[in-house]
Design a protein around this motif. Structure first.
Motif, PDB file in Angstrom:
ATOM      1  N   ASP A 175      27.396  14.535  43.261  1.00  0.00           N
ATOM      2  CA  ASP A 175      26.398  14.804  42.008  1.00  0.00           C
ATOM      3  C   ASP A 175      25.654  16.010  42.454  1.00  0.00           C
ATOM      4  O   ASP A 175      25.525  17.145  41.552  1.00  0.00           O
ATOM      5  CB  ASP A 175      25.612  13.828  41.607  1.00  0.00           C
ATOM      6  CG  ASP A 175      26.432  12.620  41.314  1.00  0.00           C
ATOM      7  OD1 ASP A 175      27.471  12.875  40.835  1.00  0.00           O
ATOM      8  OD2 ASP A 175      25.812  11.458  41.164  1.00  0.00           O
ATOM      9  N   VAL A 176      24.903  16.294  43.614  1.00  0.00           N
ATOM     10  CA  VAL A 176      24.226  17.303  44.010  1.00  0.00           C
ATOM     11  C   VAL A 176      24.803  18.758  44.031  1.00  0.00           C
ATOM     12  O   VAL A 176      24.416  19.732  43.475  1.00  0.00           O
ATOM     13  CB  VAL A 176      23.589  16.968  45.298  1.00  0.00           C
ATOM     14  CG1 VAL A 176      22.618  18.116  45.519  1.00  0.00           C
ATOM     15  CG2 VAL A 176      22.297  15.835  44.947  1.00  0.00           C
ATOM     16  N   PRO A 213      22.230  19.107  34.551  1.00  0.00           N
ATOM     17  CA  PRO A 213      22.271  17.687  34.855  1.00  0.00           C
ATOM     18  C   PRO A 213      23.058  16.823  34.022  1.00  0.00           C
ATOM     19  O   PRO A 213      23.627  15.710  34.632  1.00  0.00           O
ATOM     20  CB  PRO A 213      20.668  17.457  34.783  1.00  0.00           C
ATOM     21  CG  PRO A 213      19.897  18.656  34.626  1.00  0.00           C
ATOM     22  CD  PRO A 213      21.031  19.682  33.922  1.00  0.00           C
ATOM     23  N   SER A 216      26.647  16.969  35.674  1.00  0.00           N
ATOM     24  CA  SER A 216      26.662  17.075  37.080  1.00  0.00           C
ATOM     25  C   SER A 216      26.659  15.401  37.616  1.00  0.00           C
ATOM     26  O   SER A 216      26.818  15.356  38.662  1.00  0.00           O
ATOM     27  CB  SER A 216      25.546  17.894  37.848  1.00  0.00           C
ATOM     28  OG  SER A 216      24.342  17.455  37.576  1.00  0.00           O
ATOM     29  N   VAL A 218      23.493  13.846  37.952  1.00  0.00           N
ATOM     30  CA  VAL A 218      22.190  13.587  38.499  1.00  0.00           C
ATOM     31  C   VAL A 218      21.133  13.060  37.501  1.00  0.00           C
ATOM     32  O   VAL A 218      20.105  12.661  37.828  1.00  0.00           O
ATOM     33  CB  VAL A 218      21.692  14.703  39.185  1.00  0.00           C
ATOM     34  CG1 VAL A 218      22.751  15.318  40.104  1.00  0.00           C
ATOM     35  CG2 VAL A 218      21.292  15.784  38.275  1.00  0.00           C
ATOM     36  N   ASP A 221      19.177   9.648  38.508  1.00  0.00           N
ATOM     37  CA  ASP A 221      18.381   9.689  39.654  1.00  0.00           C
ATOM     38  C   ASP A 221      17.076  10.146  39.323  1.00  0.00           C
ATOM     39  O   ASP A 221      17.153  11.474  39.122  1.00  0.00           O
ATOM     40  CB  ASP A 221      19.214  10.255  40.654  1.00  0.00           C
ATOM     41  CG  ASP A 221      18.269   9.713  42.138  1.00  0.00           C
ATOM     42  OD1 ASP A 221      17.158  10.420  42.159  1.00  0.00           O
ATOM     43  OD2 ASP A 221      18.903   9.426  42.924  1.00  0.00           O
ATOM     44  N   GLN A 224      16.214  13.227  41.971  1.00  0.00           N
ATOM     45  CA  GLN A 224      17.012  14.400  42.002  1.00  0.00           C
ATOM     46  C   GLN A 224      16.627  15.155  40.521  1.00  0.00           C
ATOM     47  O   GLN A 224      16.585  16.486  40.524  1.00  0.00           O
ATOM     48  CB  GLN A 224      18.533  13.846  42.124  1.00  0.00           C
ATOM     49  CG  GLN A 224      18.612  13.393  43.425  1.00  0.00           C
ATOM     50  CD  GLN A 224      20.169  12.978  43.682  1.00  0.00           C
ATOM     51  OE1 GLN A 224      20.919  12.961  42.395  1.00  0.00           O
ATOM     52  NE2 GLN A 224      20.456  12.521  44.642  1.00  0.00           N
ATOM     53  N   SER A 227      13.296  16.973  40.455  1.00  0.00           N
ATOM     54  CA  SER A 227      13.305  17.758  41.482  1.00  0.00           C
ATOM     55  C   SER A 227      13.873  19.315  40.985  1.00  0.00           C
ATOM     56  O   SER A 227      13.764  20.336  41.091  1.00  0.00           O
ATOM     57  CB  SER A 227      13.685  17.443  42.859  1.00  0.00           C
ATOM     58  OG  SER A 227      12.965  16.325  43.280  1.00  0.00           O
ATOM     59  N   TYR A 228      15.209  19.077  40.427  1.00  0.00           N
ATOM     60  CA  TYR A 228      15.783  19.989  39.754  1.00  0.00           C
ATOM     61  C   TYR A 228      15.131  20.613  38.742  1.00  0.00           C
ATOM     62  O   TYR A 228      15.103  21.717  38.667  1.00  0.00           O
ATOM     63  CB  TYR A 228      17.413  19.654  39.413  1.00  0.00           C
ATOM     64  CG  TYR A 228      18.066  20.634  38.379  1.00  0.00           C
ATOM     65  CD1 TYR A 228      18.724  21.766  39.021  1.00  0.00           C
ATOM     66  CD2 TYR A 228      17.977  20.387  37.146  1.00  0.00           C
ATOM     67  CE1 TYR A 228      19.174  22.423  38.108  1.00  0.00           C
ATOM     68  CE2 TYR A 228      18.629  21.390  36.370  1.00  0.00           C
ATOM     69  CZ  TYR A 228      19.294  22.351  36.764  1.00  0.00           C
ATOM     70  OH  TYR A 228      19.979  23.207  35.932  1.00  0.00           O
TER      71      TYR A 228
END
Length: 582
Positions: A175-176, A213, A216, A218, A221, A224, A227-228
């Motif tokens: 994911d990240v 996102p 991907s 994430v 979460d 995550q 933060s992105y």
């Protein structure tokens, strides 16, 4: 595959030829001759392609996609008009890219279904194709910003779709890592928007970063995801600092709001974690918008929208998520921040618009903090007091009576809340209770504010547009009249006696204000007194004549009639004295 390559090559050659023609026209200010006759301009007026001697004549109504868009932006066109102009510009290119994107998706699907290439080759093919398209877009930006931007966005989308497919179907990316790859491709688009100062490309890169996102994985979460989004917001601020396109801050705020809605509207776990990120976003938006307003001397509409939106968004999160015991304290702290920002911005810039926005958010937070601590009669009294203090502060800080009067219209909120106090059951058998003090305080406050603003306007010789202060005086006196009516009915067991005393007091007040207005030539007082007397007489003739007992009617009519007759003689005497003096 061969057909796809031929189509791309043909599209590039066509666009290169078209851009050369447009650049030639822009440099010379000429319209390319189609024939030797007159052609119609944009406004229906003829435009000469060739002069009498065969020389090219400048075309003052030169049109075209790029020029149409530029003119629409310069002339302050609406968002819909600018979007329409954007669609018209290079519409063949946009349509072609859309068809190529669809065809690329079908090609990849067909290749996967028939196993033409292995899984690793499929992903590599998509990544390489997307990178090549982005390189093509970067090269094209040097000659046509609009066309190059389309290729850059197209290539970034291809990379994102490829990475998402590799993550979902083959598990090649976590994911990240998927999010990092997508973000790098979007960052490349944002870098191009800075280099060529393209607003459309900047907004496009922000939209692509918001979609990353979702592709991907994430999204589920909280740490995550937000933060992105924090990285995206900071990157957007950097782009704004380089290009001055402050609308990007507003767009990034909208993106944060949309991503946070699932946590805001649910009562699941981890809402407190998201709230910490909301605090951080609010601090960032507050600082950046305040600095932008202090620095920018021109248009600050986007900054104002972002400032007001971020404040209200923060307030909504505090009300929905924070524990009741802490709400008032946290809201009060943020209220102080926005109030201080409003004061500092006004003192430095002397601009009234940001003061309105920041002060408005502060007032909304003050109201929310008060509602978190109080309810019922105490809440109505507290709101009334706060409205009065805010109106007087606005008068003191801004030295603007008009805005202070408009601020006092917030008194509508406690007026609405006081309806419950008017119809309370306690009025049936008692006078002194919490509802009595609510109506008393509300009436005195409105009457005092109206008279204060009226005296201030009179002293400063600005007696025009007295609607608000007159309305405050009338509303305050109506509340006091209503209080008197309810109190007398609660005090007397006989309703006829209560009505008689109330109408007697109304008549005395109406006569005093009417005579004062006539003697001092103040039309407002005389009209006010006349209307009040008209109400008393109308009540007697239309209501009380049918409801009162005969004895009560006789006494009431004699008293009111005597007062009116006596006042008529006083009015004539005063009028004669005034005439003699003249």
């Amino acid at each position: 595959m061969f057909t796809l390559i031929i189509g791309v090559v043909f599209l590039i050659l066509f666009l290169d030829l078209r851009s050369r023609i447009i650049r030639l026209e822009e440099k010379t200010g000429l319209q390319s001759p189609i024939n030797r006759q007159q052609i119609s301009g944009g406004g229906g007026q003829p435009v000469t392609a060739l002069g009498g001697g065969g020389n090219l004549v400048p075309n003052p109504t030169m049109a075209g996609g790029f020029l149409a868009t530029s003119l629409a932006e310069k002339q302050g066109a609406s968002v819909g008009e600018r979007f329409g102009a954007w669609l018209k510009e290079d519409w063949l290119l946009k349509l072609g890219v859309l068809l190529l994107l669809i065809g690329f998706g079908w090609l990849v699907t067909y290749a996967f279904m028939n196993n033409w290439i292995g899984p690793m080759g499929r992903i590599a093919f998509g990544m390489i194709a997307g990178a090549l398209i982005m390189i093509l877009g970067w090269w094209r930006m040097g000659t046509s910003v609009h066309q190059g931007g389309i290729f850059l966005a197209f290539g970034s989308t291809v990379i994102s779709m490829t990475v998402s497919a590799g993550r979902v179907f083959y598990g090649y990316f976590g994911d990240v890592p998927s999010l990092v790859i997508m973000f790098l491709s979007v960052a490349f688009v944002a870098l191009a928007s800075i280099k060529w100062n393209s607003r459309a490309l900047s907004i496009g890169s922000l939209i692509l970063s918001g979609l990353a996102p979702l592709f991907s994985g994430v999204y589920g979460d909280e740490v995550q995801l937000f933060s992105y989004l924090m990285v995206v917001v900071l990157g957007t601020i950097w782009v704004v600092a380089k290009t001055g396109q402050r609308v990007l801050n507003t767009a990034s705020l909208v993106m944060i709001i949309l991503f946070s809605l699932p946590w805001l509207l649910s009562y699941g776990s981890n809402r407190e974690i998201v709230l910490m990120f909301i605090y951080a976003f609010s601090v960032i938006f507050f600082i950046t918008n305040t600095l932008a307003i202090l620095k920018n001397k021109g248009n600050i509409e986007a900054d104002l929208v972002t400032a007001g939106g971020s404040g209200l968004f923060l307030l909504t999160w505090i009300i929905m998520v924070v524990d009741k015991d802490w709400q008032s304290l946290i809201i009060s702290a943020w209220m102080i921040v926005f109030a201080a920002g409003a004061f500092v911005i006004f003192k430095i810039t002397k601009r009234i618009e940001p003061f309105y926005i920041y002060a408005g958010v502060g007032v909304a937070m003050l109201a929310a903090a008060t509602a978190a601590e109080l309810n019922g009669a105490a809440l109505v009294i507290a709101y009334t007091f706060e409205v009065a203090v805010i109106a007087l502060l606005m008068q003191w800080i801004l030295q603007n009576t008009v805005f202070a009067e408009k601020t006092s219209l917030l008194i509508v909120v406690p007026i609405i809340l006081s309806f419950e106090n008017i119809v309370a059951r306690d009025w049936r058998d008692s006078v002194i209770h919490e509802h009595f003090f609510v109506l008393l305080f509300l009436g005195i406050t409105m009457l005092s504010l109206g008279l204060y603003f009226w005296q201030f306007r009179k002293a400063s010789n600005t007696s025009k547009s007295l609607e608000i202060c007159s309305g405050l005086v009338i509303a305050g006196s109506l509340y006091l009249y209503l209080l008197l009516w309810l109190s007398l009915h609660a005090s007397f067991q006989n309703d006829d006696q209560a009505v008689m005393f109330a109408l007697f007091i109304y008549t005395v007040i109406g006569l005093i204000t009417y005579i004062y207005g006539r003697v001092h030539n103040i039309k407002g007082f005389s009209v006010y007194g006349g209307v009040l007397l008209g109400f008393v007489v109308g009540r007697l003739l239309l209501v009380d004549v049918w409801k009162m007992e005969l004895s009560g009617r006789i006494i009431t009519f004699f008293i009111i009639g005597s007062l009116l007759i006596g006042t008529a003689f006083i009015g004539r005497s005063k009028k004669g004295e005034v005439n003699n003096v003249q």
